[in-house]
Design a protein around this motif. Structure first.
Motif, short mmCIF file in Angstrom:
data_model
loop_
_atom_site.label_atom_id
_atom_site.label_comp_id
_atom_site.label_asym_id
_atom_site.label_seq_id
_atom_site.Cartn_x
_atom_site.Cartn_y
_atom_site.Cartn_z
N VAL A 160 0.84 -1.21 0.00
CA VAL A 160 0.00 0.00 0.00
C VAL A 160 0.87 1.26 0.00
CG1 VAL A 160 -1.74 1.29 1.32
CG2 VAL A 160 -1.95 -1.19 1.09
N ALA A 161 1.99 1.18 0.73
CA ALA A 161 2.87 2.34 0.83
C ALA A 161 3.75 2.53 -0.40
CB ALA A 161 3.75 2.21 2.07
N ALA A 170 -0.30 4.79 4.95
CA ALA A 170 -0.85 3.51 4.49
C ALA A 170 -1.61 2.82 5.62
CB ALA A 170 0.28 2.62 3.98
N THR A 171 -1.03 2.89 6.83
CA THR A 171 -1.69 2.25 7.98
C THR A 171 -3.04 2.90 8.25
OG1 THR A 171 0.48 1.78 8.91
CG2 THR A 171 -1.39 1.62 10.42
N GLY A 172 -3.06 4.22 8.19
CA GLY A 172 -4.32 4.94 8.44
C GLY A 172 -5.40 4.51 7.44
N LEU A 173 -5.00 4.42 6.19
CA LEU A 173 -5.96 4.04 5.16
C LEU A 173 -6.43 2.59 5.35
CD1 LEU A 173 -7.40 4.92 2.56
CD2 LEU A 173 -5.42 4.11 1.28
N MET A 174 -5.48 1.71 5.65
CA MET A 174 -5.84 0.30 5.84
C MET A 174 -6.77 0.15 7.04
SD MET A 174 -2.30 -1.64 4.91
CE MET A 174 -2.95 -3.29 4.79
N LYS A 233 -4.29 -7.15 8.54
CA LYS A 233 -3.59 -7.83 7.43
C LYS A 233 -2.31 -7.09 7.03
CE LYS A 233 -6.86 -10.80 7.15
NZ LYS A 233 -6.62 -12.06 7.84
N ALA A 234 -1.97 -6.05 7.79
CA ALA A 234 -0.85 -5.19 7.39
C ALA A 234 0.45 -5.97 7.21
CB ALA A 234 -0.66 -4.08 8.42
N ARG A 235 0.69 -6.93 8.07
CA ARG A 235 1.98 -7.66 8.03
C ARG A 235 1.92 -8.90 7.14
NH1 ARG A 235 5.14 -3.84 9.28
NH2 ARG A 235 4.17 -2.57 10.89
N SER A 236 0.76 -9.17 6.57
CA SER A 236 0.64 -10.38 5.74
C SER A 236 1.17 -10.10 4.35
CB SER A 236 -0.83 -10.81 5.64
OG SER A 236 -1.37 -10.98 6.91
N ARG A 237 1.70 -11.14 3.75
CA ARG A 237 2.13 -11.01 2.35
C ARG A 237 0.95 -11.42 1.46
NH1 ARG A 237 8.13 -11.03 1.77
NH2 ARG A 237 8.97 -11.30 3.85
N ALA A 283 -6.76 -0.14 -1.50
CA ALA A 283 -6.07 0.75 -0.56
C ALA A 283 -4.85 1.37 -1.24
CB ALA A 283 -5.65 -0.04 0.68
N ARG A 284 -4.12 0.56 -1.97
CA ARG A 284 -2.93 1.08 -2.65
C ARG A 284 -3.31 2.11 -3.71
NH1 ARG A 284 0.92 -2.72 -6.10
NH2 ARG A 284 -0.83 -2.43 -7.51
N ALA A 285 -4.44 1.84 -4.39
CA ALA A 285 -4.87 2.78 -5.43
C ALA A 285 -5.27 4.13 -4.82
CB ALA A 285 -6.04 2.18 -6.20
N LEU A 286 -5.72 4.10 -3.56
CA LEU A 286 -6.23 5.32 -2.94
C LEU A 286 -5.18 6.08 -2.14
CD1 LEU A 286 -9.61 3.83 -1.73
CD2 LEU A 286 -9.40 5.83 -3.23
N VAL A 287 -4.06 5.44 -1.83
CA VAL A 287 -3.16 5.99 -0.81
C VAL A 287 -2.55 7.33 -1.21
CG1 VAL A 287 -1.01 4.86 -1.54
CG2 VAL A 287 -1.42 5.30 0.89
N THR A 288 -2.39 7.57 -2.50
CA THR A 288 -1.76 8.83 -2.92
C THR A 288 -2.80 9.94 -3.11
OG1 THR A 288 -1.89 8.09 -5.20
CG2 THR A 288 0.20 7.71 -4.07
N GLY A 289 -4.08 9.62 -2.83
CA GLY A 289 -5.14 10.61 -3.04
C GLY A 289 -5.32 10.91 -4.51
#
Lengths: 751, 236
Positions: free
Chosen positions: B114-115, B132-136, B144-148, B163-169
Motif C-alpha cells: 500500500v505504501a 498507508a496504515t491509516g488508510l488500511m 492484514k498489514a503484516r501479511s504477504r 487501498a494502494r490505489a487510494l493511498v496517494t489521493g
C-alpha cells in the motif's frame, strides 16, 4: 537510492521458489568469488614461497668463498616416493658462521634438524628405510621460514667430514640468500593460461546463470511496480538493487568459503608444492578487483537480462525476433586465436610464449559464440520426425542463446579437460620412459678411487635389492685439448658391466675395446682443476677391439676406451677417476620401494654420492592429474547446477505453453520428450565441438612443450563421459520430475 | 449499495477526455474511434463483450498504452505527448489502479504494498507507512498489514489493491475487472469499498466490467462494441 533500497528489499523473497532463487544465485556467486579470491592469492603465495626459497639459497654458483665466518655446506638432493628431499650437510667454520633460515642452532656432528613432514615420514611405517638415507639423530624441527612449504621434506645435518670435502662435494657460504634462477620450463606459462581459462570462464558463466535464475518472476514483479508509478529507469535501479543482494551475500559467503579452503591449505599439495595457509592472501588490488568484477558481473547480467525485454505497467513484453545468427563475427575469435597460435602450429623452434598463451585463452573463449550457432544448425540438419522433436527443434532454432546459455560452460570445461588430459597423458608417457632404452634406471656417482674388488662389492650391495641388476665402473673423461672439456670416456669395469655401456663382440678379463680413432695413447682429464688440465697418459692396448657406446653414454662421444680390470695400467690405477659409477637396472620384479632402498644403500656408501633416477620413480603428473580431475569435477558439478537452474527456469517460463499442449491433448510423453531433447541436443552438439577443439588445444600444448603429439582415447573420452553423465543425472534426476509437474493443464489455472 | 446518482451534464468539470481513439494490434483492431469522458468524482462503467476493446480503452485513457490515433486529455495535458517519466509520475500521484490480479508485489507485506506508490514518489518510509496504515485501518485491513499477498484471500488482495490505489489521493482510479476473480460476496465487498472510498476521496473511477451488477455501482456507463463506444442508457 530509494529504488536501490527497494530492490534490496525485494531480493529477500517470499515463498520457496523465491528463496531457492536467491540461494542459488548466492551460492553461484559464492563459489565464483572463492575461486577468484584463490586466483588473486596465487601471486602472494608464489612470492612468499619464492622469498623463503631465496632466503635459504646457498648456491654460490662456482664462486670460491674464502674461509672465515663461513659455513661448509654439502647438498644431498634425494627422493622419497613422490617427495623430493632437500638435504644439507653443514659444518660451521666459526661461531659466527651464517645460520640457515628456520634452524635455531648448528647441529652437532651426525645430528639434524628435520622438517615436520620429514619427521613424520621418519616416524611412519617405512621410516626405517628412509632413515638409511639420513642416519642422523633428530634434535629439532626446521621452522616454516626455512621451508618452501609445509609438506617439504628437508633437513640440515651436522657433518664434520664436510670440512675435508671442500671443492669435491662441499662448498663454503658466508651467508644465505643467493638469488635463484627462474625455474619455469618451456610451455609452462601456456599450460597455466589454458588451465586458468578453462577454470575461470565456466565460473563466470556459472555466476551469470545463477544471477539470471528467476529473471522472469522478477520482470513480472517489476511490471507491477511500473503500474504504480515507477518509470523505466527506476525499474532498472530496482533491478540493480535486487541483483546486489546475491552479489553481496555471495561475496560474503565466498569469502567464508575462501577462508575455509585457506585453513585447509596446509593439507593440499600439488606437484611437489605445498603452501602455508599464512601465504594465501589475496593481492589487495586483485581482491578489490574481484569485488568489482562480481558487482559488475551482477549488474551487467541484470542489464543484459533487460535486452529485448520491455517491462511495462501492463506486463512484460519480450521482443520476439527470428534468430538470425551470423557466422562471420563468431569466427573472429577463432581466427584471431589461430593467428596467434600459428607459429606453434607451424612448428616454430622458439614460439613467443605470451602470444601462444593469449592464443590458447582466445581459443577457449572462441567457443562461447560458436555454441549458439552450432545448436540451431544441428536442429536444422537433423531430420524432422516425431512431434516432440518438431517442438524441440523449433525452440532450439528460434532461441538458441537461451538453450545454450548453461551448455557453453560445460563445453568450455570439457574442452579444457580434454586438452589438459591429452597433454598430461602424452607428457607422462614421454617422461615415464627413459629416453634411451639402453640407459639404467638409476645411477650412483661417487668420487674417489675404487679397487676392482671394491667395485664388485659395491655392485653386490645394490643387487641385494630384489629385481635390481647393477654394475660398477670407474669413469674418466678424456682430455681433448685446452679448448675442449673432453672428447670421450675411458671406462674401467668388468665385462658384464661394460656390456651395459657399449656393444662389442666378446669379452674376457684382460680385454680392451676402443671406439673411434684414439691414436696410440689417450690422456685423461684431471678433474681437480677448473681449466682443462691433462691427467694420466694411458697407452691404448694393441689388441683393443672395436666397440660402440650405447645409450646416453654414446651422446657426444667421438672416442672411447673400455678396459677390463686386469689390463688397467698401474699409472691409471693411481689416478683419481672422474667418479665411480654404479648403474642400476630395474627388473619387472622389483618392488615399488626399490628406489627408496637403493637410495638408503647409496647414502650408507657416501652421503654425498649423487644418486640419479634416470626414469622417474613415480608418475610426476599423477598429483597434477588428480588436481585436474578434481578441478574438472568441481567445475562440471557447477556447470551441472547451472544447467539445472537454467532448465528449471526455462521450464517455469514455458509452463503455460506446456499446459496448453497438455490441454489440447498432446501426450505427456511427447511434451516431456520435447523438453528433454531441448536440453540434450545442445549438450551433445556442444560436446562434439568440445572434442574437436579440445584435441586441437591438446596438440598445441604438446607442441609448445616439445611433447610428442599423442592422443589416447581415454584422455579424450573421460571428460566427455563425465560431462554426459552429469547431464544425464541432471535431466533424469531433476528435469524429468519437474517436466512431469509442469506438463499438466493445472498450469493454465492462473491464465 | 451506496452509489449515488449524478446528473449527466451536471456541474462537475471534465477531468479526463479521450476522443476518437484508434488502436490496432497487428491486424486486429481493438479501438476504432472510441471516446471516454470522465468528470471529477464520478464513477463511469465501461461495459462490452469480450474482445470489444474496453480494456484497451482503459489502458489508453490511463496512458498505459499509446493510441494509434486520437487524443487523451487529462487536466489540460495531452497524455500521448508525455514522456515515460511524466506518465509514471501521473500514475504515482494522480491515478490509481485496481486490476483483476497480478498487481501486488508478492515479496512485500500488504502494508508495504500500500505504501509503495508513496515510497516511489520519494516519501519517507515512516510517513508512507503511517499514511498507508491509516488508510488500511479505515478500510478494515489493519490486521492484514503484516501479511504477504500469498497469505491473503483473493478478496483481501483486491482490498489491499484498492487501498494502494487510494493511498496517494488520486483523482482517477482505473479499475479493470476488479471483481473478475472473486466470488459474488467478495466481489460485492470490494466494490462497496472501492466506490465508497473513492466518493469519500472525491476520486473519479473508470470501471471496466462485463458484469451488470458491478456496473450498477457507476453513475453512468458507456458500452464498447467493436472498438467503438456509446453512452449506455438506463444507468442510474
Amino acid at each position: 537510492m530509494a529504488e536501490l533500497a527497494l530492490g534490496v528489499r525485494l531480493a529477500f523473497p517470499s515463498g520457496r521458489r523465491g528463496w531457492l532463487r536467491t540461494a542459488m544465485a548466492t551460492a553461484g556467486v559464492a563459489i565464483g568469488a572463492a575461486a577468484l579470491l584463490l586466483g588473486a592469492s596465487v601471486p602472494v603465495m608464489l612470492d612468499a614461497r619464492q622469498a623463503r626459497m631465496e632466503a635459504r639459497a646457498d648456491s654460490v654458483a662456482g664462486v670460491e668463498v674464502p674461509p672465515g665466518e663461513t659455513l661448509i655446506v654439502a647438498g644431498v638432493e634425494s627422493q622419497w616416493g613422490s617427495n623430493a628431499v632437500r638435504g644439507r650437510l653443514i659444518w660451521p667454520e666459526s661461531p659466527g658462521a651464517p645460520l640457515p633460515p628456520g634452524v635455531p642452532a648448528f647441529p652437532g656432528d651426525q645430528q639434524m634438524y628435520a622438517s615436520p613432514a620429514l619427521r613424520a615420514a621418519l616416524a611412519g611405517p617405512d621410516g626405517e628405510t628412509l632413515r638409511r638415507q639420513m642416519p642422523y639423530e633428530v634434535i629439532g624441527t626446521i621452522a616454516p621460514s626455512g621451508l618452501s612449504g609445509p609438506h617439504e621434506y628437508a633437513y640440515y645435518a651436522g657433518y664434520k667430514r664436510a670440512e675435508s670435502l671442500v671443492g669435491s662435494g662441499s662448498w663454503r657460504v658466508d651467508r644465505f640468500g643467493y638469488v635463484l634462477e627462474g625455474e619455469r620450463g618451456p610451455g609452462t606459462y601456456v599450460v597455466v593460461a589454458a588451465m586458468l581459462a578453462t577454470l575461470l570462464l565456466p565460473v563466470a558463466i556459472f555466476i551469470g546463470a545463477a544471477l539470471r535464475f528467476g529473471a522472469d518472476t522478477r520482470d513480472r514483479r517489476l511490471a507491477a511496480i511500473r503500474l504504480v508509478g515507477a518509470d523505466s529507469r527506476a525499474v532498472l535501479r530496482i533491478a540493480l538493487g535486487e541483483s546486489l543482494v546475491p552479489a553481496g551475500l555471495g561475496l560474503a559467503a565466498g569469502t567464508l568459503l575462501y577462508l575455509v579452503v585457506r585453513g585447509r591449505a596446509a593439507d593440499l599439495r600439488l606437484f611437489d608444492v605445498s603452501v602455508f595457509p599464512a601465504d594465501i592472501r589475496p593481492v589487495p588490488v586483485l581482491a578489490l578487483l574481484v569485488v568489482a568484477v562480481i558487482v559488475a558481473l551482477s549488474a551487467g547480467m541484470t542489464l543484459l537480462g533487460f535486452r529485448g525485454v520491455a517491462v511495462e505497467p501492463l506486463g512484460v513484453f519480450r521482443r520476439s525476433t527470428v534468430w538470425n545468427g551470423r557466422l562471420w563475427w563468431r569466427l573472429l575469435p577463432l581466427a584471431a586465436s589461430l593467428w596467434l597460435l600459428q607459429p606453434v602450429l607451424a612448428g616454430a623452434a622458439n614460439p613467443d610464449e605470451d602470444r601462444a598463451g593469449l592464443g590458447v585463452v582466445l581459443l577457449v573463449i572462441a567457443l562461447i559464440p560458436l555454441v549458439p550457432y552450432l545448436v540451431p544448425l544441428v536442429a536444422r540438419v537433423l531430420p524432422g520426425g516425431s512431434a516432440s522433436w518438431q517442438l524441440a527443434s523449433q525452440q532450439l532454432r528460434q532461441n538458441p542463446a537461451a538453450s545454450t546459455r548453461a551448455v557453453t560452460g560445460i563445453v568450455v570445461a570439457v574442452t579444457g579437460a580434454i586438452a589438459l588430459h591429452t597433454f598430461f597423458g602424452a607428457a607422462s608417457v614421454r617422461r615415464a620412459t627413459p629416453d634411451n632404452p639402453a640407459d639404467p634406471a638409476y645411477v650412483l656417482q661417487a668420487p674417489g678411487r675404487q679397487t676392482p674388488a671394491a667395485m664388485r662389492e659395491r655392485t653386490a650391495t645394490f643387487e641385494q635389492v630384489d629385481g635390481i641388476r647393477a654394475g660398477t665402473v670407474a669413469k674418466y673423461i678424456l682430455y681433448g685439448g685446452r679448448d675442449a672439456t673432453g672428447t670421450g670416456y675411458l671406462v674401467v669395469g668388468d665385462c658384464a658391466t661394460l656390456r651395459q655401456i657399449a656393444t662389442f663382440d666378446r669379452c674376457a678379463d684382460g680385454d680392451a675395446f676402443v671406439q673411434g680413432d684414439t691414436g696410440r695413447t689417450v690422456t685423461t682429464l684431471d678433474t681437480g682443476h677448473i681449466e682443462p688440465t691433462p691427467g694420466t697418459k694411458v697407452a691404448v692396448p694393441a689388441g683393443a677391439r672395436p666397440a660402440r657406446f650405447v645409450g646416453t653414454d654414446a651422446q657426444g662421444v667421438n672416442v672411447g676406451l673400455l678396459l677390463t680390470p686386469s689390463i688397467v695400467p698401474a699409472s691409471l690405477a693411481r689416478a683419481e677417476p672422474w667418479f665411480v659409477e654404479t648403474r642400476m637396472y630395474e627388473g619387472d620384479d622389483a618392488p615399488g620401494t626399490a628406489a627408496g632402498q637403493l637410495r638408503g644403500l647409496a647414502a650408507e656408501i657416501d652421503p654425498l654420492a649423487q644418486f640419479t633416477a634416470i626414469a622417474p620413480e613415480y608418475d610426476k603428473f599423477a598429483s597434477l592429474r588428480v588436481a585436474l580431475n578434481l578441478g574438472s569435477a568441481v567445475i562440471l558439478l557447477m556447470m551441472g547446477v547451472g544447467l539445472l537452474l537454467d532448465v528449471a527456469s526455462r521450464l517455469h517460463d514455458r509452463r503455460r505453453l506446456l499446459g496448453v499442449l497438455a490441454a489440447v491433448g498432446a501426450r505427456r510423453s511427447t511434451v516431456i520428450w520435447s523438453v528433454l531433447l531441448q536440453a540434450l541436443v545442445p549438450v551433445l552438439a556442444g560436446l562434439a565441438l568440445a572434442i574437436g577443439v579440445g584435441v586441437g588445444l591438446g596438440a598445441v600444448l604438446m607442441r609448445m612443450s616439445q611433447v610428442p603429439v599423442l592422443f589416447s582415447a581415454s584422455a579424450v573420452l573421460a571428460p566427455v563421459a563425465v560431462g554426459s553423465a552429469l547431464v544425464l543425472a541432471t535431466t533424469v534426476g531433476v528435469l524429468l520430475p519437474a517436466a512431469r509437474r509442469v506438463t499438466t493443464t493445472e498450469e493454465l489455472r492462473y491464465e | 449499495m451506496t452509489a449515488g446518482v449524478r446528473a449527466e451534464g451536471g456541474s462537475m468539470s471534465t477531468l479526463l477526455d479521450a476522443q476518437g481513439l484508434h488502436k490496432a494490434y497487428g491486424p486486429t483492431t481493438a479501438l476504432a474511434g472510441a471516446d471516454l469522458r470522465v468528470r471529477a468524482g464520478e464513477i463511469v462503467s465501461v461495459m462490452g463483450p469480450s474482445g470489444s476493446g474496453k480494456s484497451t480503452l482503459l489502458h489508453c485513457a490511463a496512458g498505459l498504452t499509446r493510441p494509434d490515433a486520437g487524443h487523451v486529455g487529462y487536466d489540460g495535458q495531452e497524455l500521448s505527448m508525455l514522456d515515460d517519466v511524466r506518465r509514471s509520475a501521473l500514475r504515482r500521484r494522480e491515478f490509481g489502479f485496481v486490476f483483476q490480479f497480478g498487481q501486488l508485489v508478492p515479496e512485500l507485506t500488504a502494508l508495504q504494498n500500500v505504501a509503495l506508490p508513496l515510497r516511489l514518489d520519494g516519501v519517507s518510509r515512516r510517513t508512507a507507512e503511517r499514511r498507508a496504515t491509516g488508510l488500511m485501518d479505515r478500510l478494515g485491513l489493519a490486521d492484514k498489514a503484516r501479511s504477504r499477498p500469498g497469505e491473503l484471500s483473493g478478496g483481501q488482495q483486491q482490498r489491499v489493491a484498492v487501498a494502494r490505489a487510494l493511498v496517494t489521493g488520486p483523482r482517477v482510479i482505473f479499475a479493470d475487472e476488479p471483481t473478475g476473480a472473486l466470488d459474488s460476496v467478495a466481489g460485492e465487498q470490494v466494490m462497496e469499498m472501492l466506490t465508497t472510498a473513492a466518493r469519500e476521496a472525491g476520486a473519479a473511477v473508470v470501471l471496466v466490467t462485463h458484469d451488470a451488477r458491478v456496473a450498477a455501482y457507476a453513475d453512468r456507463g458507456i458500452v464498447v462494441r467493436d472498438g467503438r463506444s456509446s453512452e449506455r442508457m438506463g444507468v442510474r
